[in-house]
Scaffold this active site. Structure first.
Site, PDB file in Angstrom:
ATOM      1  N   ASP A  43       0.829  -1.211   0.000  1.00 35.99           N
ATOM      2  CA  ASP A  43       0.000   0.000   0.000  1.00 35.99           C
ATOM      3  C   ASP A  43       0.861   1.258   0.000  1.00 35.99           C
ATOM      4  OD1 ASP A  43       0.822  -0.138   2.616  1.00 35.99           O
ATOM      5  OD2 ASP A  43      -1.182  -0.108   3.497  1.00 35.99           O
ATOM      6  N   SER A  44       2.205   1.090   0.011  1.00 39.25           N
ATOM      7  CA  SER A  44       3.092   2.240  -0.221  1.00 39.25           C
ATOM      8  C   SER A  44       2.816   2.845  -1.590  1.00 39.25           C
ATOM      9  CB  SER A  44       4.565   1.825  -0.116  1.00 39.25           C
ATOM     10  OG  SER A  44       4.854   0.783  -1.030  1.00 39.25           O
ATOM     11  N   ASP A  90      -1.103  -6.005  -0.340  1.00 43.73           N
ATOM     12  CA  ASP A  90      -1.445  -5.426   0.962  1.00 43.73           C
ATOM     13  C   ASP A  90      -2.952  -5.228   1.077  1.00 43.73           C
ATOM     14  OD1 ASP A  90       0.727  -5.104   2.615  1.00 43.73           O
ATOM     15  OD2 ASP A  90       1.238  -3.097   1.904  1.00 43.73           O
ATOM     16  N   LYS A 120      -1.064  -9.251   2.768  1.00 45.69           N
ATOM     17  CA  LYS A 120      -0.286  -8.812   3.929  1.00 45.69           C
ATOM     18  C   LYS A 120      -1.150  -7.827   4.711  1.00 45.69           C
ATOM     19  CE  LYS A 120       3.418  -5.919   3.617  1.00 45.69           C
ATOM     20  NZ  LYS A 120       2.940  -4.729   4.368  1.00 45.69           N
ATOM     21  N   GLU A 122      -1.165  -5.424   8.668  1.00 42.10           N
ATOM     22  CA  GLU A 122      -0.293  -4.870   9.701  1.00 42.10           C
ATOM     23  C   GLU A 122      -0.835  -5.136  11.107  1.00 42.10           C
ATOM     24  OE1 GLU A 122       0.356  -0.700   8.921  1.00 42.10           O
ATOM     25  OE2 GLU A 122       1.102  -1.093   6.891  1.00 42.10           O
ATOM     26  N   GLU A 189       9.705  -4.047  10.062  1.00 46.68           N
ATOM     27  CA  GLU A 189      10.152  -2.783   9.461  1.00 46.68           C
ATOM     28  C   GLU A 189      10.741  -1.831  10.501  1.00 46.68           C
ATOM     29  OE1 GLU A 189       7.283  -0.984   6.855  1.00 46.68           O
ATOM     30  OE2 GLU A 189       8.484   0.842   6.595  1.00 46.68           O
TER      31      GLU A 189
HETATM   32  O1  KIV Z   1       3.571  -1.069   1.489  1.00 51.92           O
HETATM   33  C1  KIV Z   1       4.721  -1.500   1.379  1.00 51.92           C
HETATM   34  O2  KIV Z   1       5.416  -1.282   0.382  1.00 51.92           O
HETATM   35  C2  KIV Z   1       5.256  -2.313   2.464  1.00 51.92           C
HETATM   36  C3  KIV Z   1       6.741  -2.499   2.516  1.00 51.92           C
HETATM   37  C4  KIV Z   1       7.354  -1.276   3.057  1.00 51.92           C
HETATM   38  C5  KIV Z   1       7.097  -3.705   3.282  1.00 51.92           C
HETATM   39  O3  KIV Z   1       4.524  -2.724   3.305  1.00 51.92           O
END
Ligand code: KIV
Length: 272
Positions: A43-44, A90, A120, A122, A189
Site C-alpha cells: 500500500d506504499s 497489501d 499482507k 499490519e 520494518e
Molecule cells: O507497502 C509496502 O510497500 C510495504 C513495505 C514497506 C514492506 O509494506
C-alpha cells in the site's frame, strides 16, 4: 512459484529471500525480470504512485487495479505462470480492521479478482489475530507486518520502533502470536538489528526485514526507493541508482531541444 507453504522449508534451507514492491505493469515487469522470489503490491503505492501523503487513503478497489497491472507486467516477462514470483497484495487501511467478515470478503476479493495468491496486513492486536485466523482457515495465506506499521502513522510516526526492552518484548510476543495465528512470513520494518536477529532465530517462519539489519531470512524494499525515484528516501533505504535526477535531466534536455531554433518546427510557418 514459491508458494506460501514452501516458505518454511526455504528458511530451513538457509536460502535468503528477495522481495521487492511493484505498483504497475512496468515495475512488475522489472522486478520479475530481476528474479525476485515474491512481488509485494504494497500500500506504499498510495504514496509512490498515487501521490498521497500517507498509505491511509488507498482503497481496496485501487489496490486490485494496481495488482492486476503488476500481474500483467510479470506475465509480460515470464511466460510460464508456474515460474511467476508469488504476488502478495497489501490489505489497505480499514479493509480488515472493522470485522473478520469484512476482512475475509476483502482478502477474498484480492484472491478472486487479482493474480495475488497472498495478502499482507499490519499489526498483531487481539482483533487482528482473530482476523488472521479466519483468513488462514478460509484458505488465504497471510503475511504479517510488525515494527513500523505505516497504517498507524498517526500513532507511531515513521520513526524506528521497539527501541527499549519493554517494547522489544512486546514485539517478540506479537511476532510469536502472528506465527501461531498462521502467518507464513513476517515483515519487520525499521527496528533494531539485534531484535530482528533474535526473531530470526526464534521464529520458524521467515522474517523479512526492511530497515531491520542483515540478520533476517530475507529482505524487502520499496522499488522506487531502491532505484532513487522518489524525492525523499527513508533513512534505511540507500538507493543503488539515482533514477530521479537522471530522468529529470533527460526530460528537460528533450523539452529544451523542442524549443531550440534548430528544431524544424520552430521556424515552420503556421498552417492557417
Ligand atoms: O507497502 C509496502 O510497500 C510495504 C513495505 C514497506 C514492506 O509494506
Amino acid at each position: 512459484m514459491l508458494r506460501p507453504g514452501d516458505w518454511l522449508s526455504r528458511k530451513q534451507e538457509g536460502a535468503p529471500l528477495a522481495l521487492l514492491t511493484a505498483w504497475d505493469a512496468l515495475s512488475g515487469a522489472w522486478v520479475a525480470a530481476a528474479g525476485v522470489d515474491a512481488v509485494l503490491v504494497g500500500d506504499s503505492l498510495a504514496m509512490v504512485a498515487l501521490g498521497h501523503a500517507t498509505t491511509l487513503p488507498v482503497t481496496l478497489d485501487e489496490m486490485l487495479h494496481h495488482c492486476r497491472a503488476v500481474g500483467r507486467g510479470v506475465a509480460s516477462v515470464i511466460a510460464d505462470p508456474a515460474a511467476h514470483p508469488l504476488l502478495i497484495c497489501d490489505l489497505p487501511f480499514l479493509s480488515y480492521q472493522c470485522s473478520a467478515d469484512e476482512a475475509v470478503a476483502a482478502a477474498g476479493r484480492v484472491l478472486k479478482q487479482s493474480p495475488a495468491a497472498a495478502v499482507k496486513l499490519e499489526g498483531a492486536e487481539p482483533e487482528t489475530l482473530v482476523v488472521i485466523d479466519r483468513l488462514v482457515r478460509s484458505g488465504i495465506p497471510v503475511m504479517g507486518h510488525l515494527g513500523l506499521t505505516p497504517q498507524s502513522v498517526h500513532q507511531l510516526g515513521y520513526r524506528r520502533q521497539a527501541t527499549d526492552p519493554v517494547a522489544q518484548q512486546r514485539l517478540v510476543t506479537q511476532a510469536e502470536a502472528l506465527q501461531s495465528a498462521g502467518c507464513f512470513a513476517l515483515v519487520l520494518e525499521h527496528v533494531p538489528d539485534t531484535l530482528a536477529q533474535r526473531l530470526q532465530l526464534q521464529l520458524a517462519v521467515p522474517v523479512i526485514g526492511i530497515g531491520a539489519g542483515p540478520h533476517c531470512d530475507g529482505q524487502v524494499l520499496v522499488t522506487a526507493d531502491l532505484l532513487g525515484m522518489t524525492p525523499r528516501q527513508p533513512p534505511f533505504a540507500q538507493p543503488l541508482v539515482n533514477l530521479r535526477p537522471q530522468a529529470l535531466e533527460a526530460l528537460s534536455r528533450w523539452v529544451t531541444a523542442q524549443r531550440a531554433p534548430t528544431n524544424p518546427a520552430a521556424s515552420a510557418a503556421p498552417h492557417c
